[in-house]
Design an enzyme around this catalytic site. Structure first.
Site, PDB file in Angstrom:
ATOM      1  N   GLU A 166      37.805  73.787  30.840  1.00  0.00           N
ATOM      2  CA  GLU A 166      36.805  72.716  30.760  1.00  0.00           C
ATOM      3  C   GLU A 166      35.696  72.807  31.813  1.00  0.00           C
ATOM      4  O   GLU A 166      35.457  71.838  32.544  1.00  0.00           O
ATOM      5  CB  GLU A 166      37.515  71.354  30.802  1.00  0.00           C
ATOM      6  CG  GLU A 166      38.506  71.212  29.666  1.00  0.00           C
ATOM      7  CD  GLU A 166      39.373  69.941  29.737  1.00  0.00           C
ATOM      8  OE1 GLU A 166      39.128  69.103  30.621  1.00  0.00           O
ATOM      9  OE2 GLU A 166      40.274  69.806  28.906  1.00  0.00           O
ATOM     10  N   ASN A 207      38.465  78.126  28.445  1.00  0.00           N
ATOM     11  CA  ASN A 207      38.962  77.168  27.458  1.00  0.00           C
ATOM     12  C   ASN A 207      38.196  75.853  27.605  1.00  0.00           C
ATOM     13  O   ASN A 207      37.946  75.402  28.721  1.00  0.00           O
ATOM     14  CB  ASN A 207      40.459  76.940  27.754  1.00  0.00           C
ATOM     15  CG  ASN A 207      41.205  76.208  26.677  1.00  0.00           C
ATOM     16  OD1 ASN A 207      41.140  76.580  25.505  1.00  0.00           O
ATOM     17  ND2 ASN A 207      41.953  75.173  27.066  1.00  0.00           N
ATOM     18  N   HIS A 243      40.517  69.180  19.933  1.00  0.00           N
ATOM     19  CA  HIS A 243      41.044  67.803  19.870  1.00  0.00           C
ATOM     20  C   HIS A 243      40.086  67.011  18.970  1.00  0.00           C
ATOM     21  O   HIS A 243      39.083  66.473  19.438  1.00  0.00           O
ATOM     22  CB  HIS A 243      41.115  67.182  21.265  1.00  0.00           C
ATOM     23  CG  HIS A 243      42.148  67.823  22.134  1.00  0.00           C
ATOM     24  ND1 HIS A 243      43.499  67.694  21.884  1.00  0.00           N
ATOM     25  CD2 HIS A 243      42.037  68.621  23.224  1.00  0.00           C
ATOM     26  CE1 HIS A 243      44.179  68.367  22.796  1.00  0.00           C
ATOM     27  NE2 HIS A 243      43.313  68.949  23.621  1.00  0.00           N
ATOM     28  N   GLU A 272      44.453  73.846  21.299  1.00  0.00           N
ATOM     29  CA  GLU A 272      45.066  72.519  21.501  1.00  0.00           C
ATOM     30  C   GLU A 272      44.830  71.599  20.310  1.00  0.00           C
ATOM     31  O   GLU A 272      44.559  70.404  20.470  1.00  0.00           O
ATOM     32  CB  GLU A 272      44.503  71.863  22.782  1.00  0.00           C
ATOM     33  CG  GLU A 272      44.596  72.743  24.016  1.00  0.00           C
ATOM     34  CD  GLU A 272      44.144  72.073  25.310  1.00  0.00           C
ATOM     35  OE1 GLU A 272      43.938  70.838  25.323  1.00  0.00           O
ATOM     36  OE2 GLU A 272      44.004  72.794  26.310  1.00  0.00           O
ATOM     37  N   ASP A 274      44.683  68.984  17.573  1.00  0.00           N
ATOM     38  CA  ASP A 274      45.254  67.760  17.010  1.00  0.00           C
ATOM     39  C   ASP A 274      44.102  66.956  16.405  1.00  0.00           C
ATOM     40  O   ASP A 274      42.933  67.227  16.678  1.00  0.00           O
ATOM     41  CB  ASP A 274      46.102  66.941  18.005  1.00  0.00           C
ATOM     42  CG  ASP A 274      45.418  66.579  19.311  1.00  0.00           C
ATOM     43  OD1 ASP A 274      44.174  66.677  19.394  1.00  0.00           O
ATOM     44  OD2 ASP A 274      46.122  66.187  20.261  1.00  0.00           O
TER      45      ASP A 274
HETATM   46  O1  G2I Z   1      44.254  65.651  27.471  1.00  0.00           O
HETATM   47  C1  G2I Z   1      44.700  66.547  26.508  1.00  0.00           C
HETATM   48  C2  G2I Z   1      44.518  67.967  26.959  1.00  0.00           C
HETATM   49  C3  G2I Z   1      43.032  68.301  27.062  1.00  0.00           C
HETATM   50  N1  G2I Z   1      42.860  69.686  27.410  1.00  0.00           N
HETATM   51  C4  G2I Z   1      43.544  70.128  28.593  1.00  0.00           C
HETATM   52  C5  G2I Z   1      45.026  69.768  28.552  1.00  0.00           C
HETATM   53  O2  G2I Z   1      45.645  70.140  29.737  1.00  0.00           O
HETATM   54  C6  G2I Z   1      45.210  68.298  28.285  1.00  0.00           C
HETATM   55  O3  G2I Z   1      46.624  68.065  28.266  1.00  0.00           O
HETATM   56  C7  G2I Z   1      47.041  66.810  28.685  1.00  0.00           C
HETATM   57  C8  G2I Z   1      48.544  66.717  28.594  1.00  0.00           C
HETATM   58  O4  G2I Z   1      48.941  66.897  27.264  1.00  0.00           O
HETATM   59  C9  G2I Z   1      48.993  65.336  29.074  1.00  0.00           C
HETATM   60  O5  G2I Z   1      50.417  65.281  29.112  1.00  0.00           O
HETATM   61  O6  G2I Z   1      46.647  66.596  29.999  1.00  0.00           O
HETATM   62  C10 G2I Z   1      46.931  65.273  30.431  1.00  0.00           C
HETATM   63  C11 G2I Z   1      46.347  65.026  31.795  1.00  0.00           C
HETATM   64  O7  G2I Z   1      45.038  65.447  31.902  1.00  0.00           O
HETATM   65  C12 G2I Z   1      48.442  65.070  30.457  1.00  0.00           C
HETATM   66  O8  G2I Z   1      48.736  63.743  30.780  1.00  0.00           O
HETATM   67  C13 G2I Z   1      49.460  63.576  31.965  1.00  0.00           C
HETATM   68  C14 G2I Z   1      49.430  62.119  32.320  1.00  0.00           C
HETATM   69  O9  G2I Z   1      48.064  61.739  32.529  1.00  0.00           O
HETATM   70  C15 G2I Z   1      50.200  61.886  33.568  1.00  0.00           C
HETATM   71  O10 G2I Z   1      50.235  60.511  33.843  1.00  0.00           O
HETATM   72  C16 G2I Z   1      51.600  62.446  33.417  1.00  0.00           C
HETATM   73  O11 G2I Z   1      52.301  62.359  34.637  1.00  0.00           O
HETATM   74  O12 G2I Z   1      50.794  63.996  31.784  1.00  0.00           O
HETATM   75  C17 G2I Z   1      51.525  63.906  32.984  1.00  0.00           C
HETATM   76  C18 G2I Z   1      52.900  64.532  32.757  1.00  0.00           C
HETATM   77  O13 G2I Z   1      53.584  63.898  31.696  1.00  0.00           O
END
Ligand code: G2I
Length: 513
Positions: A166, A207, A243, A272, A274
């Site tokens: 990003e 990415n 996304h 990614e 969805d």
């Molecule tokens: O936001 C969707 C994706 C966008 N592109 C980059 C990816 O890295 C991103 O993934 C998401 C994860 O799927 C989430 O799981 O990134 C989020 C954070 O930027 C992740 O969320 C975080 C929560 O914000 C936290 O509170 C939590 O502790 O997941 C953490 C682990 O469960």
């Protein structure tokens, strides 16, 4: 409801996949090869037959859910850790590296014959605060050290890295981050060189999201990678997160956009995928979602350098969407109970899954139905649906093979009907119509109006234009349309999942009652 999925075998994907996954897990526990003994071809097998992989994100907390891991381990040939290789997990304190969580993911991949995508080495988010607190001159050595340690640790276990994630704002300017502040945009080349030095075998990617279609942000990525390649910076591909959201439309010219990156000699990956929606989900939104999933997979298959598709987890149960976009969700291929959604079958179809009936007349046909009511009176003696078909695919469809069904209830009175085509740009002489009984009757549906075509062909992207249909009972007794299955009060044309489209008698759009 009989879901649209009948044609692709996806109808059985949930139970079969769960069973297959359980078998796979069973053999894995017994020490045998973790090969899915599925009676149905898995998503990854279908993709592999097309020279692609089909993968999913996953996360450590999800791996205790055995119903979940059964599918993850069997349907998918590639996995990406959703969080466990990010900087805040791998180096929460400067110089103290923690690989336990990421190792669990690479172990799972190894046990299930899956490749693992490393995500991600350099990102402005999920970055421990110590990085942003460094004096500017210490950011580059800290970044290089981080990349070196992490990429070296996962050498051999990770086949591709999202080296920088990003880097751009929506308008194509560089996003502010400690890295950009300290090094300007040079941080990207520096990061790629460090990753290549640590793991010369890994495919290195940049990415981002909202770069799936042509636009300012993908133009910025295109300009960046063109420059990096000209400078000889090690770079193998561009990751398009994808996304998507049904309410924002499909990315503009996705295939052409992928192709321009491929033409530079780069790989492209959908990293990614969805497709979220405003909740509650309904049949129309799910049908739009299906078509988006299908079109992404079709775009990837149409571009030789598109290496595969990764969904950002496969079940709504573990989606990131509801907590990030309150009120939105239902973004994944399977629902919260791990049951397949219409989108799963759409993906399977796009990947070339055989039909259950083996005849395959509708293969490749991607038509959608749009509907409006031409009748504001729901209690009179006529029903006047306006229908039109749109070819969302990339090949022409012969209309002679196509039928459309609109379901309603006949109420009391005659059970014989007259049907009419009042107007269509195709010419009503090209349109056929009839009413037939729907057995067994369902809520709002004991009869359907079926329209067909005597001639004509629908080019990719083309619409039939509206077909103004009308029907009455031969005794002219009244209807109550308000509870009819296919009826809605829509006065302008909109995608209609409760209007079904068939090619060669095979359902290709919509949900039967
Ligand atoms: O936001 C969707 C994706 C966008 N592109 C980059 C990816 O890295 C991103 O993934 C998401 C994860 O799927 C989430 O799981 O990134 C989020 C954070 O930027 C992740 O969320 C975080 C929560 O914000 C936290 O509170 C939590 O502790 O997941 C953490 C682990 O469960």
């Amino acid at each position: 409801m009989d879901l649209v999925m009948r044609r692709s075998g996806g109808r059985l994907a949930g139970p079969c996949a769960l069973l297959a996954g359980a078998l796979a897990l069973g053999t894995a526990l017994l020490g045998g090869p973790a090969v899915a003994a599925s009676p149905e071809t898995t998503l990854h097998e279908l993709a592999s037959a097309q020279g692609r992989y089909f993968g999913s994100a996953t996360d450590n907390s999800e791996l205790t859910d055995t119903a979940y891991t059964a599918v993850l381990g069997s349907e998918f040939g590639q996995i990406t850790p959703g969080n466990s290789m990010k900087w805040d997990t791998t180096e929460p304190v400067q110089g103290q590296f923690k690989f336990a969580k990421g190792d669990v993911i690479t172990d799972f991949g190894r046990q299930h014959g899956q490749s693992v995508r490393g995500h991600t080495l350099v990102w402005h988010s999920q970055l421990p605060s110590w990085v942003g607190a460094l004096p500017p001159e210490q950011v580059e050595p800290a970044m290089v050290n981080h990349i070196t340690e992490v990429a070296t640790h996962y050498r051999g276990a990770v086949t591709a890295w999202d080296v920088v994630n990003e880097p751009f704002n929506e308008d194509g300017t560089y996003r502010t981050s400690p890295f950009h502040t300290a090094m300007g945009s040079d941080y990207i080349a520096t990061a790629l060189r460090a990753a290549h030095a640590a793991d010369p075998e890994a495919k290195l990617y940049l990415n981002d999201y909202n770069i799936e279609g042509l636009g300012a942000k993908s133009d910025a990525m295109y300009a960046l990678v063109t420059e990096l390649l000209a400078e000889g910076v090690p770079l193998d591909g561009v990751g398009m997160q994808a996304h998507l959201a049904v309410q924002y439309g499909f990315p503009y010219e996705m295939r052409a956009n992928m192709q321009r990156f491929a033409d530079l000699g780069l790989d492209v990956a959908v990293t990614e995928l969805d497709v979220r929606m405003q909740l509650p989900a309904d049949a129309t939104k799910l049908a739009t979602q299906s078509s988006y999933y299908q079109r992404v997979v079709e775009a990837c298959l149409a571009v030789e350098r598109c290496v595969g598709v990764t969904v950002w987890d496969w079940t709504d149960k573990y989606s990131w969407v509801p907590s990030t976009f309150p009120g939105q969700g239902a973004a994944n291929l399977y629902d919260e109970n791990l049951l397949p959604k219409p989108a799963l079958a759409a993906v399977r179809t796009a990947l070339g899954a055989e039909d259950d009936d083996g005849e395959g007349e509708g293969d490749g046909a991607t038509l959608k139905a749009q509907y409006r009511t031409n009748d504001s009176a729901t209690g009179d003696n006529q029903i006047k649906p306006g229908l039109q078909l749109v070819n969302t695919g990339s090949t022409a469809v012969s209309l002679q093979d196509v039928t459309v069904r609109y379901w309603f209830t006949g109420e009391n009175g005659a059970s014989t009907y007259s049907t009419w085509c009042d107007w269509s740009p195709l010419g009503c002489s090209a349109v056929t119509s009839r009413v037939a009984a729907w057995n067994p009757a369902a809520a709002g549906a004991d009869h359907y109006l079926e329209a067909g075509f005597r001639s004509g062909s629908l080019a990719p992207g083309a619409s039939t234009g509206e077909i103004q249909l009308r029907l009455n009972k031969t005794d002219w007794s009244r209807f109550d349309e308000s509870d009819d299955y296919s009826h809605s009060g829509a006065t302008s044309y909109a995608d209609a999942a409760k209007v079904a489209v068939y090619v060669g008698g095979e359902l290709v759009w919509g949900i039967e009652p």
